[in-house]
Design an enzyme around this catalytic site. Structure first.
Site, PDB file in Angstrom:
ATOM      1  N   LYS A 173      39.193  42.778  34.984  1.00  0.00           N
ATOM      2  CA  LYS A 173      38.537  43.062  36.264  1.00  0.00           C
ATOM      3  C   LYS A 173      37.598  44.264  36.178  1.00  0.00           C
ATOM      4  CE  LYS A 173      41.573  40.556  39.340  1.00  0.00           C
ATOM      5  NZ  LYS A 173      42.591  40.031  38.403  1.00  0.00           N
TER       6      LYS A 173
HETATM    7  C1  LIG Z   1      42.978  38.677  38.325  1.00  0.00           C
HETATM    8  C2  LIG Z   1      43.640  38.297  37.026  1.00  0.00           C
HETATM    9  C3  LIG Z   1      43.657  36.970  36.538  1.00  0.00           C
HETATM   10  C4  LIG Z   1      43.092  35.814  37.342  1.00  0.00           C
HETATM   11  O1  LIG Z   1      41.708  35.832  37.441  1.00  0.00           O
HETATM   12  P1  LIG Z   1      40.982  34.951  38.569  1.00  0.00           P
HETATM   13  O2  LIG Z   1      39.557  35.281  38.442  1.00  0.00           O
HETATM   14  O3  LIG Z   1      41.585  35.366  39.874  1.00  0.00           O
HETATM   15  O4  LIG Z   1      41.297  33.522  38.255  1.00  0.00           O
HETATM   16  C5  LIG Z   1      44.214  36.731  35.306  1.00  0.00           C
HETATM   17  N1  LIG Z   1      44.786  37.716  34.581  1.00  0.00           N
HETATM   18  C6  LIG Z   1      44.793  39.006  35.008  1.00  0.00           C
HETATM   19  C7  LIG Z   1      45.444  40.047  34.158  1.00  0.00           C
HETATM   20  C8  LIG Z   1      44.225  39.343  36.232  1.00  0.00           C
HETATM   21  O5  LIG Z   1      44.267  40.619  36.660  1.00  0.00           O
END
Ligand SMILES: *Cc1c(COP(=O)(O)O)cnc(C)c1O
Length: 437
Positions: A107
């Site tokens: 993220k």
């Molecule tokens: C947010 C997240 C996901 C999922 O990603 P999306 O874009 O919501 O599908 C997967 N793994 C981790 C560690 C995350 O923080």
């Protein structure tokens, strides 16, 4: 690129407009109105192209003509100071490690780009904006870190007291400066409700410049496409095979970013949408029926989403056609038991520790390869978090404790600074007006 809501595709908006509003005026998500053709640009990238170069050139192409190329390149360089890392796991599976940013989660790519883009857009203005976010843990830390120290911007983060891990809390509360942590005596739902009320409150919207940094913001989505382009153009590492991309998914922003890159001309063999027990999208890919339901709690908790908001974007790319989507994307649902077993087997066979989210992807990749039986196929699994962020699960599965990266260990030693807040809205309202009016 221009963007539009779903209900009114003829009313289009600039990147800058979409950046500051998250949702279109019709209440829907922003969709790209037209997909740019980046085939030639992508073909010019190879194993020797650095992520920084690739990101700069791709952003310049995506944001033209709205943003001059020099400024777009500069924005990408300032935002993305870390790189993904492609690591071979075995003959057929590679990990695309996306956790080398400041908070050790993928993220960071979206949050850092969003923050830099907002800072850039505000550059010439006098006004300050206030980013307001509710978090149940991980998203908040990526956002806090990304906006920390940015000019013209204050960040207010609401988190539920006693319901986030110590590491998560420290990541939110030790930055100081323009990052303000509010420790709410309630649940995550209370935090979300307070934020929603703030955005609806006439006094606050009149007196302040409240802005959200939602995961659905187009400014967080676009930069995620960059690492797909990076991964699929490492031709030497991929032994010149077209890769299949396997994406551990929750709200499906990450997968949408990959599918966008494919629509811009990125040559890939296909995608795997890997979920935990929250399998509404894999179920849709099997049956053609989309049945959202309340989320279930699992080990890969950042993917515990029962009604993924980006499904709407995914469907739009395929013009609403199930057959078209199902021919490009394969679904996979992985249980917690299998997730733990995969963490153990990956460690036993390769010596690599993976977090539970990445393990969901690895299990799906293993099953996929068994299914196709093609010994030349190369699957890239997106590795979305550093194993040290989920050390309890890693310990349970493998008996090993992953080494904590220095930047996480450092913040554990810093003092927590948070303002306690009750669950009643007037308290939040008073805090915001006292500090930012
Ligand atoms: C947010 C997240 C996901 C999922 O990603 P999306 O874009 O919501 O599908 C997967 N793994 C981790 C560690 C995350 O923080």
């Amino acid at each position: 690129m221009r963007f539009a809501g779903k209900a009114n595709p003829n009313k289009t908006f600039s990147f800058r407009e979409a950046l500051f509003s998250s949702l279109a005026p019709d209440g829907g998500l922003y969709h790209p109105v037209e997909m740019p053709d980046l085939t030639n640009l992508i073909a010019s990238f190879g194993s020797e192209t650095t992520f920084a170069e690739l990101a700069a050139e791709t952003c310049a192409a995506l944001l033209a003509p709205e943003m001059p190329a020099v400024r777009a390149r500069d924005l990408a360089r300032r935002a993305l100071t870390f790189s993904p890392l492609l690591r071979r796991l075995n003959e057929q599976i590679l990990l695309l490690e996306l956790f080398h940013g400041p908070t050790c989660a993928f993220k960071d790519f979206g949050a850092q780009f969003l923050a830099a883009a907002m800072e850039d857009a505000l550059g010439a203005e006098e006004k300050r904006i206030q980013i307001l976010v509710a978090t149940s843990g991980d998203t908040g830390s990526a956002v806090a870190q990304a906006f920390h120290g940015r000019a013209h911007i204050d960040v207010v983060i609401l988190y539920p007291s006693g319901r986030v891990s110590e590491l998560q809390e420290k990541q939110l509360t030790t930055l100081g400066g323009n990052v303000h942590a509010l420790e709410v005596a309630g649940s995550f739902d209370d935090c979300q409700r307070l934020v929603k009320e703030a955005f609806r409150d006439p006094t606050l919207t009149e007196e302040l410049n409240l802005t959200s940094a939602n995961s659905i913001n187009i400014g967080r989505l676009l930069p995620q496409s960059l690492y797909y382009i990076y991964a699929a153009t490492r031709r030497a590492e991929l032994r010149d095979a077209l890769p299949t991309l396997c994406v551990p998914s929750g709200n499906f922003g990450n997968l949408v970013a990959g599918v966008y890159a494919w629509r811009w001309g990125l040559p890939v063999r296909g995608f795997i949408a890997a979920t935990n027990a929250n399998d509404v999208v894999p179920a849709y890919l099997r049956s053609g029926r989309f049945d959202p339901r309340p989320s279930l709690h699992t080990l890969s908790n950042a993917m515990d989403v029962g009604n993924p908001s980006n499904f709407e974007r995914l469907l739009a790319v395929f013009s609403g056609k199930w057959e078209a989507m199902a021919s490009r994307i394969e679904g996979a649902q992985i249980s917690d038991e299998r997730t733990l077993a995969t963490m153990a087997s990956v460690y036993d066979t390769t010596g690599v520790l993976v977090d539970p989210h990445t393990a969901v992807g690895c299990a799906a990749a293993i099953d996929h390869l068994k299914g196709t039986g093609d010994a030349q196929e190369q699957v890239i699994v997106l590795s979305t978090a550093h194993p040290a962020k989920f050390s309890e699960s890693v310990m349970k599965a493998t008996g090993r404790i992953p080494e904590m990266p220095e930047r996480l260990a450092r913040c554990l030693k810093l003092p927590k600074i948070a303002t306690p807040l009750g669950v009643r809205f007037p308290e939040l309202s008073r805090f915001l007006l006292d500090n930012f009016r």
